[in-house]
Structure formats: structure tokens, C-alpha cells
Scaffold this motif. Sequence first.
Motif, PDB file in Angstrom:
ATOM      1  N   ASN A 153       0.804  -1.233   0.000  1.00 48.86           N
ATOM      2  CA  ASN A 153       0.000   0.000   0.000  1.00 48.86           C
ATOM      3  C   ASN A 153       0.829   1.271   0.000  1.00 48.86           C
ATOM      4  O   ASN A 153       0.291   2.371  -0.080  1.00 48.86           O
ATOM      5  CB  ASN A 153      -0.905   0.039   1.243  1.00 48.86           C
ATOM      6  CG  ASN A 153      -1.806  -1.168   1.302  1.00 48.86           C
ATOM      7  OD1 ASN A 153      -2.431  -1.521   0.315  1.00 48.86           O
ATOM      8  ND2 ASN A 153      -1.832  -1.823   2.451  1.00 48.86           N
ATOM      9  N   GLY A 154       2.137   1.115   0.126  1.00 47.60           N
ATOM     10  CA  GLY A 154       2.992   2.269   0.353  1.00 47.60           C
ATOM     11  C   GLY A 154       2.902   3.348  -0.714  1.00 47.60           C
ATOM     12  O   GLY A 154       2.848   4.538  -0.406  1.00 47.60           O
ATOM     13  N   LEU A 155       2.853   2.923  -1.973  1.00 51.13           N
ATOM     14  CA  LEU A 155       2.878   3.914  -3.045  1.00 51.13           C
ATOM     15  C   LEU A 155       1.657   4.828  -2.963  1.00 51.13           C
ATOM     16  O   LEU A 155       1.777   6.058  -3.030  1.00 51.13           O
ATOM     17  CB  LEU A 155       2.927   3.201  -4.407  1.00 51.13           C
ATOM     18  CG  LEU A 155       3.205   4.088  -5.608  1.00 51.13           C
ATOM     19  CD1 LEU A 155       4.547   4.788  -5.468  1.00 51.13           C
ATOM     20  CD2 LEU A 155       3.195   3.268  -6.901  1.00 51.13           C
ATOM     21  N   GLU A 156       0.521   4.209  -2.760  1.00 52.57           N
ATOM     22  CA  GLU A 156      -0.696   5.014  -2.683  1.00 52.57           C
ATOM     23  C   GLU A 156      -0.674   5.903  -1.436  1.00 52.57           C
ATOM     24  O   GLU A 156      -1.041   7.082  -1.485  1.00 52.57           O
ATOM     25  CB  GLU A 156      -1.915   4.099  -2.658  1.00 52.57           C
ATOM     26  CG  GLU A 156      -3.190   4.873  -2.867  1.00 52.57           C
ATOM     27  CD  GLU A 156      -4.420   3.992  -2.780  1.00 52.57           C
ATOM     28  OE1 GLU A 156      -4.299   2.770  -2.956  1.00 52.57           O
ATOM     29  OE2 GLU A 156      -5.497   4.564  -2.529  1.00 52.57           O
ATOM     30  N   THR A 157      -0.219   5.349  -0.335  1.00 51.97           N
ATOM     31  CA  THR A 157      -0.161   6.143   0.906  1.00 51.97           C
ATOM     32  C   THR A 157       0.740   7.354   0.716  1.00 51.97           C
ATOM     33  O   THR A 157       0.414   8.461   1.139  1.00 51.97           O
ATOM     34  CB  THR A 157       0.386   5.269   2.063  1.00 51.97           C
ATOM     35  OG1 THR A 157      -0.381   4.079   2.127  1.00 51.97           O
ATOM     36  CG2 THR A 157       0.306   6.004   3.383  1.00 51.97           C
ATOM     37  N   ILE A 158       1.858   7.148   0.056  1.00 49.00           N
ATOM     38  CA  ILE A 158       2.802   8.253  -0.149  1.00 49.00           C
ATOM     39  C   ILE A 158       2.196   9.325  -1.058  1.00 49.00           C
ATOM     40  O   ILE A 158       2.373  10.523  -0.828  1.00 49.00           O
ATOM     41  CB  ILE A 158       4.127   7.702  -0.722  1.00 49.00           C
ATOM     42  CG1 ILE A 158       4.909   7.037   0.398  1.00 49.00           C
ATOM     43  CG2 ILE A 158       4.955   8.802  -1.370  1.00 49.00           C
ATOM     44  CD1 ILE A 158       6.117   6.279  -0.080  1.00 49.00           C
ATOM     45  N   GLU A 159       1.462   8.872  -2.067  1.00 45.00           N
ATOM     46  CA  GLU A 159       0.892   9.869  -2.976  1.00 45.00           C
ATOM     47  C   GLU A 159      -0.244  10.650  -2.326  1.00 45.00           C
ATOM     48  O   GLU A 159      -0.491  11.799  -2.661  1.00 45.00           O
ATOM     49  CB  GLU A 159       0.392   9.209  -4.268  1.00 45.00           C
ATOM     50  CG  GLU A 159       1.471   8.499  -5.096  1.00 45.00           C
ATOM     51  CD  GLU A 159       2.701   9.353  -5.414  1.00 45.00           C
ATOM     52  OE1 GLU A 159       2.726  10.567  -5.144  1.00 45.00           O
ATOM     53  OE2 GLU A 159       3.680   8.782  -5.920  1.00 45.00           O
TER      54      GLU A 159
END
Length: 406
Positions: A153-159
Motif C-alpha cells: 500500500n505504500g505507493l498510494e499512501t505516499i501519494e
Amino acid sequence: MTDLPKSVEASEVPKRGPKPPIPLSVITGFLGSGKTTLLNRILQDPSMADTAVIINEFGEIGLDHLLVDQASDGILELSSGCLCCTIRGDLVTTLEDLLRRVDNGRMDRLARVVIETTGLADPAPILHTIMLHPYLVMRYRLESVVTLVDGINGLETIETHEEARRQVAVADRLVLTKTDLAQTPAQSESLAALKARLVELNPGAHMLDAQAGEAIPERLFDAGLYDPKTKIPDVAKWLNAEAYEEPHSHGHHQHGHSHGHSHGHDHAHDHAHDVNRHDDKIRAFTLATDRPIPASALEMFIDLLRSAHGPKLLRVKGIVQIAEDPDRPVVIHGVQHVFHPPATLEAWPDEDHRTRMVFITNDLPEGFVRRMFEAFSGALLPDTPDPQAMTENPLAVSGFTSPIRN
Ligand SMILES: Nc1nc2c(ncn2[C@@H]2O[C@H](COP(=O)(O)OP(=O)(O)OP(=O)(O)O)[C@@H](O)[C@H]2O)c(=O)[nH]1
């Protein structure tokens, strides 16, 4: 705080007199990124003996299997030889309590303190608490900020979450978790894009894969200025300025920074990523010069940066050659508007005597910082105009080198 020439000595070598400062690390990461899981694992590592772990709630962390003794003051002794305490009152009180235990002999040795933040927290205020406290900043030294990032989920959380980007930007170590769950091609692709994004946001942080067994204590925490074994400052490793030069060329880091390529995804999806990247205002860059900087110029540069643009400075680290004392470099370290009291090293640790600074900024363009630095570093000789004028009309400086450009 910025009277640089009279700064504190960064003496780490144990000797008579003041006790050497205790290394302190912060573990952060978004909700559910795996902080508790990681802590539980590393607390069983023999190298974590004599570590004190500060967490928000005992309940959150399943430490029961590790507990030996429940002490009355909220500090628990773990079977691994660690101590564990909750943040009671405030962090300052907790850190003072630990020092009291060491000082009055109730604790033989405190090798390290690890603070786990809550998932939504910006870790900067925790760092500020220590950097701004005149006593704690002498007794503890910031060793590393470890930021966990969920591989799925990291990419979405970062964006979508500014807090998550700040956590990444301030890190010395980035730990990818849940990489075992990336099984479909789309998940693998997302993980690859996440790695590229992390390098983009914070090129200097080492990336460790928890599932590959890389998140071991010595790799997580050994990120301070001083080599833990030799106690000698290792500036090149601490700054890791080379990593900023070519953010996408790191060995095991992801090369596939190919969001514009076709992966069988619909175009709109790829396009959305492109837009996010281009809109992103976080920048990582370095400044370097071989021209010694007058102490007053450095002081003004830092003062102006932090007073006018503090919130935009996610992380600043540097080693500076001071004109008045060129053989003893000054180390600077800032998080947002707060700078650690500058430390003067007794000597340059290696052949490279240039001033080097690494910046991770939010909405503060590299060119702006660079021009300001040029103005202060190159031209502030005794008969120059005041720094305000300099900043408004920076002079070009020869001898100024820049590893990367916008
Ligand atoms: N498959 C897999 N699951 C993991 C990994 N790391 C953590 N988890 C799981 O992810 C969930 C969240 O992990 P936690 O360790 O509680 O995360 P946290 O960051 O402490 O969570 P908060 O305290 O709520 O912010 C748990 O169910 C863990 O078992 C991993 O590397 N792989």
C-alpha cells in the motif's frame, strides 16, 4: 544555537568527564506499516540487549512473551535484557527517567534508546524535542530515523498523505515491509514503482527489505555520524551525498522508473502517476563548495533558511569548512526549523575537505537555496554589503561546484 565557532565539541570517545551520549533512534511508518512486527522481531536479537524501547501504549505491542518484570515506574524489563516504557507524561520526562536510572546505578548500561512513533505522526517533533532540550541533546545523540513503508500500500499512501512523504524524507533508513505479499505482476510493478519513488524522495537513505532479513539492528541503527565500533566520525557515510547525484542508478534499487512505459495498465492510471510526480514539490539535492565559509556567513545562511523557510526544510545535513578554523569542520543537522547545536570535529575525517550539504526540501526549489548559499558562502568578506542585500541580489561565485542540477 548558531554561534558556530564556539559550538559544542562532538567528542564521542569515552573518557573521564561527561558520559558519552546515548544513541537514540526513532522508528516511524504509516499506520499498519509493520512497526510493531519489526520491533517484536528485533527485540529478540541479542544485540538489542541494554536497549530501552519507548512506545506509546504497551497494549498496542504484543510484548507479553518478552516481559519479565513489571516495574512500578512504568519501565518493564524484558527477557532480552531490554527495557520498555510507555511515553508517560511527555517524552522529555521519559528520557530523563532513563538517564536517572543510569546515573544512580539502577541500570548498568543503556546502550541505545529506540522510540516508536504512532503511525500518523510526523517524526520531526520527536527529533525537535531532543534537539531543543539543552540537557537531553548532550546526553543523547540522534543515531537514525527508521521509516517503514508498506510494500503493497505504500505507493498510494505516499501519494495521498503528506505525513507519509515527510516520514520518508526524514529517514536515514527506509524499511520495506510486506514485500512477500507482492505476488501478482501488478503488485510487483507497484513495488518497483514504490522503490523508485522512495529513491526519488530520499536518495540518501539506505533501503532495507524486512522480508529479505535485511532489517537487522546493526543495519537499522548504524546511521549516525560516528562509526559505532571505532567512534570515529564517518562523514561520507553519514551524508551519503553521492546518492543524490544519480538518484536512479543505485545497484539494488529499482531501475524501472518507467511509469511512462506501457505495463498493460490503462493510460489514465499511468498518466495520474506522471502528474503526481511532476507536481511533487519534494526535492533532494546537494550543495558543495571548496571555498571556506566565514562562520558568520554560515550562521546567517542557516538562520535565514530556518526562520524564513523552516517548515520547508524536511532534512538538512552538512559538513562545513569554516574560514576561521579550516582544519576543524563543523557538522550541521536540521529538521524543519530546528537545527541541532553544530558540532565541531577535531579534524577532517578524510581527504575531502569541501563543504558539502544535503537537502530534502518541500516546496523550496533547489535554485533558490543554491543562490542563497552562493551569496553567503562566497562573497561575505569583511567589506561586503549586509546579508539581506546579498540574498536579494546574490553574486555569482567561482569555485562553487554542484554535483547535480535542477
Ligand atoms: N505478510 C506480511 N505481513 C506483515 C509484515 N509486516 C507486518 N505485517 C502485518 O501487517 C499488520 C500490521 O502490522 P503492525 O506491525 O501491527 O503495524 P504497525 O505499523 O505497528 O501498525 P500501527 O501501530 O497500527 O501503526 C499485521 O497484521 C502484521 O502481521 C510483512 O513483512 N509481511
